[in-house]
Design an enzyme around this catalytic site. Structure first.
Site, PDB file in Angstrom:
ATOM      1  N   PRO A 384       0.826  -1.208   0.000  1.00 14.19           N
ATOM      2  CA  PRO A 384       0.000   0.000   0.000  1.00 14.19           C
ATOM      3  C   PRO A 384       0.861   1.260   0.000  1.00 14.19           C
ATOM      4  O   PRO A 384       2.013   1.254   0.447  1.00 14.19           O
ATOM      5  CB  PRO A 384      -0.804  -0.113   1.309  1.00 14.19           C
ATOM      6  CG  PRO A 384      -0.681  -1.534   1.737  1.00 14.19           C
ATOM      7  CD  PRO A 384       0.609  -2.036   1.210  1.00 14.19           C
ATOM      8  N   GLY A 387       3.801   2.974   2.704  1.00 16.39           N
ATOM      9  CA  GLY A 387       4.361   1.872   3.476  1.00 16.39           C
ATOM     10  C   GLY A 387       5.862   1.972   3.707  1.00 16.39           C
ATOM     11  O   GLY A 387       6.419   1.187   4.475  1.00 16.39           O
ATOM     12  N   GLY A 388       6.543   2.901   3.010  1.00 16.21           N
ATOM     13  CA  GLY A 388       7.980   3.076   3.220  1.00 16.21           C
ATOM     14  C   GLY A 388       8.843   2.569   2.083  1.00 16.21           C
ATOM     15  O   GLY A 388      10.066   2.473   2.223  1.00 16.21           O
ATOM     16  N   LYS A 389       8.217   2.297   0.932  1.00 14.04           N
ATOM     17  CA  LYS A 389       8.981   1.727  -0.189  1.00 14.04           C
ATOM     18  C   LYS A 389      10.017   2.726  -0.735  1.00 14.04           C
ATOM     19  O   LYS A 389      11.184   2.381  -0.933  1.00 14.04           O
ATOM     20  CB  LYS A 389       8.016   1.288  -1.303  1.00 14.04           C
ATOM     21  CG  LYS A 389       6.984   0.256  -0.866  1.00 14.04           C
ATOM     22  CD  LYS A 389       6.131  -0.229  -2.008  1.00 14.04           C
ATOM     23  CE  LYS A 389       5.233   0.862  -2.580  1.00 14.04           C
ATOM     24  NZ  LYS A 389       4.230   1.353  -1.594  1.00 14.04           N
ATOM     25  N   GLU A 513       8.344   3.243  -9.504  1.00 15.14           N
ATOM     26  CA  GLU A 513       7.107   3.550 -10.222  1.00 15.14           C
ATOM     27  C   GLU A 513       7.413   4.089 -11.613  1.00 15.14           C
ATOM     28  O   GLU A 513       6.800   5.062 -12.065  1.00 15.14           O
ATOM     29  CB  GLU A 513       6.289   4.594  -9.428  1.00 15.14           C
ATOM     30  CG  GLU A 513       6.030   4.241  -7.983  1.00 15.14           C
ATOM     31  CD  GLU A 513       4.931   3.207  -7.820  1.00 15.14           C
ATOM     32  OE1 GLU A 513       4.404   2.737  -8.844  1.00 15.14           O
ATOM     33  OE2 GLU A 513       4.609   2.857  -6.679  1.00 15.14           O
TER      34      GLU A 513
END
Length: 600
Positions: A384, A387-389, A513
């Site tokens: 989600p 989340g810290g990605k 992304e």
């Protein structure tokens, strides 16, 4: 490299509350001024002032023994020669002091620019860009004005005042004492005004920095402002800044309006005292008419530099506020790009070991993450939003240091490697694909420290599926992309970013992304370019679209900073409920999109 914890400590070390000479001299010392140039200029300034001190003595002799018949060509020539010599020496000394001042400010700006490039990302997280720009432009401009302009007048003025007072004491110590008695009266008014000027100037610089930050933010996102019809809102914000600048400017004008009449009042008072008291002494025979004239001329050599000296102190009050802010930047913790050993073998496993991290004054973003990224394989980080990605990528790039745990390359902590060597191993392609204002060639070659041949450039562009559209542009690789690449489409910007990464030939690849903002047609082309880029490289991918990572060798599912699942697509689909929910939703959406495309 300094961590966010180091930066926090630096932020807590507040700058001195009240300006001082020590602070300014500390800054001056850091710029390494030319001592020989300044010493020569001061010596010439002293010589020029000494010559100017002789002129009233010539005048005294002329007045006391005035007789046209006694005037000779030699006397007139000597008198004229003294004037010319004084003008030449003074002009040269002022020029040399000005050059020395300009060099000091140039060195200061050079240090600031070097520092701004070396400050860690955490500094820019906590400081607005516009305010930082203001430090580089406005604050250094204030320092420049003091050193290059006001200091020259101050130095020559001080020498002139001291020399004149010494001569006056020699001529008539009683009249000189009476004259100097006026100065403490003026100081009663000038000192409080100087303090007020310091406070106003400091507030004005803060307001200027804030206004610059507002301008930078609005103008850099002007398309967002216009698309949201936010012009009235931003005008109101800018109007507040303009009003704030006007308010401080008006206060500054009030103080300056008080200083100028006070200086004029002091000068008139001195003239009245000298002419009145001097006239009495001339009538009594204690003083000659020539000595009184010389006294008045020396008084001019005291009063006229006083305005320059008072201007210097007024400007100095402004400079102190700027000095504090500049020193805050120069003393901030910076990255050390060369400390540590070079990376000799980057094709090793990357291990995230009980990794934890939290931004300044906020809840931890990552909690005890532990997983391996195998060399030459593709690992996808999904989960989600929030989340810290992306934070995980920032830690891998060493924009920040972990607050707990570590990241290792093989058996060595990545902190053991030099920043320059470590970042050289990494290629990063983000969703935004940042480009600089310049040509396509400059953007693809950005950060490359060697001359890139046309063949290598074209090969990288072809591998990124960018050469075709570049060759169709009127200027080809020399086409200007505009600020932040605004003249190119999203897909074109992405392919240039991929070509840049290919030319860099990194061992570790990070894709954040990279296709999420593209249309279907562009995504296909960019995905093919990414496939070329990923070949044989250790790759980490962040993606919301599971279709882009289903073939990854490993998928790590991260929720609220914690790893809740790890495995291949099939393994997670079978064992991880939230991943299965993600996959089901996206498959349903993909089906709907395909159906809509057929109807269209």
């Amino acid at each position: 490299m300094k961590s966010s914890r180091d930066t926090k400590q630096d932020d807590n070390q507040s700058s001195p509350k009240k300006g001082s000479w020590k602070l300014f001299l500390k800054l001056l010392k850091r710029t390494k001024p030319s001592k020989s140039l300044i010493a020569t200029a001061v010596a010439m300034s002293l010589a020029g002032t000494l010559i100017s001190l002789i002129i009233p003595l010539f005048t005294k002799k002329l007045v006391d023994g005035f007789d046209i018949s006694s005037l000779s060509f030699q006397q007139i020539a000597t008198f004229g020669g003294v004037f010319i010599l004084q003008a030449v020496v003074s002009g040269l000394s002022m020029y040399m002091l000005n050059v020395a001042g300009q060099r000091v400010v140039a060195n200061l700006r050079d240090q600031l620019w070097r520092k701004l490039l070396r400050l860690p990302v955490s500094y820019y997280d906590n400081n607005r860009t516009g305010e930082t720009i203001s430090r580089m432009t406005n604050d250094t401009g204030v320092v420049k004005q003091l050193i290059a302009e006001n200091f020259t007048g101050f130095l020559t003025g001080i020498i002139s005042v001291i020399g004149s007072i010494v001569v006056l004491f020699y001529m008539d110590w009683q009249m000189t004492t009476v004259m100097l008695a006026v100065i403490p009266v003026a100081a009663l008014f000038m000192v409080p005004l100087g303090r007020q000027m310091y406070l106003v100037s400091k507030g004005l610089q803060t307001e200027t920095a804030s206004f610059t930050a507002t301008l930078t933010q609005v103008l850099s996102e002007i398309r967002l402002v216009k698309s949201m019809n936010a012009e009235p809102r931003e005008y109101e914000a800018g109007e507040k800044g303009i009003a704030g600048l006007f308010r401080f400017g008006r206060k500054e004008a009030k103080i300056q309006a008080l200083i100028a009449p006070l200086m004029f009042f002091v000068m008139i008072m001195l003239l009245v005292v000298i002419v009145g008291y001097g006239g009495m002494r001339v009538s009594s025979g204690a003083l000659t008419a020539g000595e009184l004239v010389a006294f008045i001329l020396y008084l001019m050599q005291i009063v006229m530099p006083m305005s320059q000296i008072s201007t210097f102190f007024t400007q100095f009050k402004k400079t102190v506020g700027a000095t504090e802010r500049i020193i805050d930047i120069l003393d901030a913790s910076e990255e050390n790009h060369d400390a540590g050993k070079p990376v000799e073998k980057a094709d090793q496993a990357i291990r995230f070991e009980q990794l934890s991290f939290g931004y300044k004054d906020s809840e931890p973003v990552l909690h005890d993450l532990t997983f391996d990224v195998l060399p030459g394989k593709v690992s996808a980080i999904v989960g989600p939003s929030g989340g810290g990605k992306t934070t995980l990528f920032s830690l891998l790039e060493r924009y920040y240091e972990p607050t707990g745990g570590s990241i290792k390359l093989g058996s060595d902590d990545i902190e053991d490697y030099s920043l320059r060597s470590w970042r050289k191993q990494i290629g990063y392609v983000s969703q935004e694909s940042p480009l600089i204002a310049g040509t396509i060639r400059e953007n693809i070659c950005y950060g490359i420290d060697y001359e890139v041949g046309q063949e290598a450039l074209r090969h990288a562009a072809e591998m990124a599926y960018a050469h075709h559209f570049i060759s169709e542009l009127p200027q080809g690789y020399d086409t200007e992309v505009g600020e932040r690449g605004i003249k190119l489409s999203g897909g074109q910007r992405q392919r240039i970013a991929i070509a840049r990464a290919l030319l860099r030939d990194p061992q570790i690849l990070m894709l954040d992304e990279a296709t999420s903002s593209l249309d279907s047609k562009s995504e296909v082309v960019v995905q093919e370019a990414l496939t070329n880029l990923m070949a044989g490289r250790t790759t980490l991918v962040i993606a919301h679209r599971l279709s882009t990572v289903v073939d990854a060798d490993q998928i790590v599912f991260v929720e609220k900073g914690r790893m809740t699942g790890k495995g291949t697509h099939e393994e997670l689909l079978a064992t991880h409920p939230m991943y299965r929910e993600f996959a089901t939703q996206q498959l349903r959406l993909s089906g709907q999109n395909a159906e809509s495309a057929q109807i269209g």
